[in-house]
Design an enzyme around this catalytic site. Sequence first.
Site, PDB file in Angstrom:
ATOM      1  N   THR A  41       0.822  -1.216   0.000  1.00  0.00           N
ATOM      2  CA  THR A  41       0.000   0.000   0.000  1.00  0.00           C
ATOM      3  C   THR A  41       0.848   1.253   0.000  1.00  0.00           C
ATOM      4  OG1 THR A  41      -1.889  -1.060   1.066  1.00  0.00           O
ATOM      5  CG2 THR A  41      -1.689   1.327   1.347  1.00  0.00           C
ATOM      6  N   LYS A  51       2.181  11.494  -1.708  1.00  0.00           N
ATOM      7  CA  LYS A  51       3.148  12.565  -1.438  1.00  0.00           C
ATOM      8  C   LYS A  51       3.685  13.169  -2.732  1.00  0.00           C
ATOM      9  CE  LYS A  51       2.313  11.299   2.654  1.00  0.00           C
ATOM     10  NZ  LYS A  51       1.044  10.535   2.632  1.00  0.00           N
ATOM     11  N   GLY A 189      -9.512  12.890   9.288  1.00  0.00           N
ATOM     12  CA  GLY A 189      -8.270  12.368   9.847  1.00  0.00           C
ATOM     13  C   GLY A 189      -7.100  12.679   8.942  1.00  0.00           C
ATOM     14  N   HIS A 452      22.018  28.442  12.061  1.00  0.00           N
ATOM     15  CA  HIS A 452      21.202  29.597  11.699  1.00  0.00           C
ATOM     16  C   HIS A 452      21.582  30.070  10.303  1.00  0.00           C
ATOM     17  CE1 HIS A 452      19.062  33.401  12.136  1.00  0.00           C
ATOM     18  NE2 HIS A 452      20.136  34.009  11.664  1.00  0.00           N
TER      19      HIS A 452
END
Length: 473
Positions: A41, A51, A189, A452
């Site tokens: 699946t 996706k 959901g 950063h």
Amino acid sequence: MSQNFDVVVLGGGVGGYSAAIRAAQLGKSVAIVEEDKLGGTCLHRGCIPSKALLRSAEVYALMKESARFGIETGEMRLNFPQVLSRKNEVVESLHTGLQFLMRKHKIQVFYGKGRVIGPSIFSPRSGAVSVEQTDGEILSLVPEALILATGSRPRVLPGLEPDGVTVLSSDDALRMEELPASMLIIGGGVIGVEWASMLSDFGVKVTIAEVGPRLVPGEEEEISRELERLLRKRGVTIHTGCTVLPETCRKQEDGLSIEAEQRGERIRLEAGAALVSVGRGANVEGIGLENTDVKIEGGYIRVNASMQTAEHHIYAVGDCTGGVQLAHAAGHEGIAAAEHICRQETHRYEPHRIPRCVYSRPEIASVGWTEAQAKERGHEVKTSKVHFQALGKALVLGETDGFVKVVADASTNDILGVHMIGAHVTDYISEAVLAQLLEAAPWEVGTAMHPHPTLSEILGEAMLAVDGRAITM
């Protein structure tokens, strides 16, 4: 005809192939029985194709906003056949890679319908597998240990069974060749909100009908509220506390209409098609379990902490066991089963420590208890929340929606839960998973240097904020 193996795996999805590869790595002779295609699946009807579609939808949405980045484009249109073509290419690439891994680890793959058989001339105990191959030949595989990895399928609402045209399951939705003008999604959901996000970005008018009081009810309540706010902002209509009445469904030339009850009132919902997304049920029928002493409880195979069934040489992993129905959970369970068979030390995650991801826009990622769950378990909690709008990288990306919330124990300083909603949060929830595994305190995660400018800085700041030490607040 029969063949003997150390390990036979029934089902070639993530749980099954992970178990097979790990057993082969540990020196076992291994066979997989797969009725369809390797990958199951997740690869063919779930994680990967959805996706791929979500990524195309994200790019399309970004291009429509390119002017705010100083990029002016001409007329733009959605080429949905090309979107589907790219999805198929991604799936096929991974499928080819998976077939290579089977050859690399010398795992034999038998394609056909597998069925567990009881004691026979081939084996004095149950657990052999009869395989009806695609060419009609039937053979028996006799293992020392059997792993059941038969997965799950979309649940059906009685009276609203999918027809693949007007009423769709998530499997059907992935086969759509054209987008409807509007879509009613029954169920808010994970799968429901991912499809809602994707379709709305593609320009489809989306309505969600969720029976519960909020979207993604398993997540932190503040996360649900933020997701609902952002989806509404994008034009998605959301009905919570809404029970669809299948018997009222009327199919029309241009779609369907259906009634629902919401807080004591009847409302009518209309759309070009409906996607039924109300969970998944285990594939435990028709695989011969009646020939064994394997126990079924609540529609799922009962297993112990080592993934063993009531017959200890028969194991079960993944969705068919009724645990956390996520591909990465199935993969870890498959590995744990293989290692237990090989008498290796195993590690199985407690369910609440399995990371959860929702690939909507924005994404959601979490691990551990919500604040309410922690309090229900008797914890005195301290929490923090840091918004992405405080981060330089979020401003650079133009993705300032969302936040990270940390839930910690006020006395022990244990991290009880981490909950994120924002851009790319699924890519760095693993740091929180590792922190829980290593029993790190919030200040330890916060003190670890985060580069950063990055989005991952927000996790360090949220951890420091638990004790009032965040720099950005």
